[in-house]
Motif scaffolding. Structure first.
Motif, PDB file in Angstrom:
ATOM      1  N   ILE A 168       6.145   1.439   2.885  1.00  0.00           N
ATOM      2  CA  ILE A 168       6.862   0.889   1.746  1.00  0.00           C
ATOM      3  C   ILE A 168       5.864   0.105   0.902  1.00  0.00           C
ATOM      4  O   ILE A 168       5.102  -0.713   1.418  1.00  0.00           O
ATOM      5  N   ALA A 169       5.856   0.364  -0.412  1.00  0.00           N
ATOM      6  CA  ALA A 169       4.827  -0.210  -1.283  1.00  0.00           C
ATOM      7  C   ALA A 169       5.195  -1.581  -1.842  1.00  0.00           C
ATOM      8  O   ALA A 169       4.324  -2.422  -2.023  1.00  0.00           O
ATOM      9  N   VAL A 170       6.459  -1.826  -2.154  1.00  0.00           N
ATOM     10  CA  VAL A 170       6.848  -3.071  -2.813  1.00  0.00           C
ATOM     11  C   VAL A 170       8.101  -3.649  -2.168  1.00  0.00           C
ATOM     12  O   VAL A 170       8.802  -2.974  -1.429  1.00  0.00           O
ATOM     13  N   HIS A 216       0.084   3.643  -0.329  1.00  0.00           N
ATOM     14  CA  HIS A 216       1.243   3.504   0.547  1.00  0.00           C
ATOM     15  C   HIS A 216       1.984   4.831   0.693  1.00  0.00           C
ATOM     16  O   HIS A 216       2.492   5.144   1.765  1.00  0.00           O
ATOM     17  N   SER A 217       2.056   5.614  -0.375  1.00  0.00           N
ATOM     18  CA  SER A 217       2.820   6.856  -0.309  1.00  0.00           C
ATOM     19  C   SER A 217       2.204   7.854   0.657  1.00  0.00           C
ATOM     20  O   SER A 217       2.922   8.545   1.371  1.00  0.00           O
ATOM     21  N   ALA A 264       7.463  -4.483   2.196  1.00  0.00           N
ATOM     22  CA  ALA A 264       6.182  -3.874   1.834  1.00  0.00           C
ATOM     23  C   ALA A 264       5.257  -3.795   3.040  1.00  0.00           C
ATOM     24  O   ALA A 264       5.138  -4.747   3.810  1.00  0.00           O
ATOM     25  N   PRO A 320      -2.945  -1.436  -9.702  1.00  0.00           N
ATOM     26  CA  PRO A 320      -1.662  -1.463  -8.986  1.00  0.00           C
ATOM     27  C   PRO A 320      -1.167  -0.074  -8.582  1.00  0.00           C
ATOM     28  O   PRO A 320      -0.545   0.094  -7.545  1.00  0.00           O
ATOM     29  N   MET A 321      -1.456   0.941  -9.392  1.00  0.00           N
ATOM     30  CA  MET A 321      -1.001   2.287  -9.055  1.00  0.00           C
ATOM     31  C   MET A 321      -1.699   2.813  -7.802  1.00  0.00           C
ATOM     32  O   MET A 321      -1.109   3.555  -7.024  1.00  0.00           O
ATOM     33  N   SER A 322      -2.943   2.404  -7.572  1.00  0.00           N
ATOM     34  CA  SER A 322      -3.660   2.814  -6.364  1.00  0.00           C
ATOM     35  C   SER A 322      -2.952   2.308  -5.113  1.00  0.00           C
ATOM     36  O   SER A 322      -2.907   2.989  -4.095  1.00  0.00           O
ATOM     37  N   THR A 323      -2.406   1.093  -5.204  1.00  0.00           N
ATOM     38  CA  THR A 323      -1.659   0.538  -4.079  1.00  0.00           C
ATOM     39  C   THR A 323      -0.449   1.401  -3.768  1.00  0.00           C
ATOM     40  O   THR A 323      -0.180   1.725  -2.620  1.00  0.00           O
ATOM     41  N   VAL A 324       0.282   1.778  -4.798  1.00  0.00           N
ATOM     42  CA  VAL A 324       1.470   2.611  -4.611  1.00  0.00           C
ATOM     43  C   VAL A 324       1.074   3.965  -4.030  1.00  0.00           C
ATOM     44  O   VAL A 324       1.703   4.467  -3.096  1.00  0.00           O
ATOM     45  N   LEU A 325       0.025   4.569  -4.565  1.00  0.00           N
ATOM     46  CA  LEU A 325      -0.441   5.861  -4.054  1.00  0.00           C
ATOM     47  C   LEU A 325      -0.893   5.750  -2.608  1.00  0.00           C
ATOM     48  O   LEU A 325      -0.592   6.617  -1.779  1.00  0.00           O
TER      49      LEU A 325
END
Length: 118
Positions: A72-74, A66-67, A78, A59-64
């Motif tokens: 927007i990640a979530v 998107h950043s 999103a 899940p952290m890879s998704t946030v990274l």
């Protein structure tokens, strides 16, 4: 190239900023197409973003991911692009008029080589 196979150097006029910008644009498009063929980049009519087939595993890879693409990640928005504020640089660009810049790519022609330099 000379008749005996040796290379002959010639001084040429420096390219114009518009020529460098056109070349930087060509390079940016070709790199984008290459990354897309490699499966590393995805595109729609308006935007490009990094492909992430393995992002579901972490899940952290998704946030990274998107950043770094300003998305927007979530939440309900999103995947949408975030608003960014652009500012003018406080000083002239480091290469002045001898640079072409397109979509994060920059190309400058501020270096010359003499015939005796490798």
């Amino acid at each position: 190239e000379r008749g005996d196979g040796r290379i002959r150097f010639r001084w040429v006029k420096a390219p114009l900023s518009a020529e460098l910008t056109h070349l930087a644009d060509t390079i940016a498009r070709r790199v984008g197409r290459y990354l897309e063929r490699q499966g590393l980049l995805e595109r729609d009519a308006e935007h490009s973003w990094l492909a992430g087939e393995d992002l579901d595993q972490d899940p952290m890879s998704t946030v990274l991911g998107h950043s770094i693409t300003y998305r927007i990640a979530v939440g309900p928005n999103a995947g949408r692009k975030v608003m960014t504020l652009q500012t003018l640089p406080a000083e002239d660009p480091p290469f002045g008029e001898q640079a072409g810049q397109v979509s994060g790519f920059s190309l400058h022609a501020g270096v010359a080589a003499r015939a005796d330099q490798r």
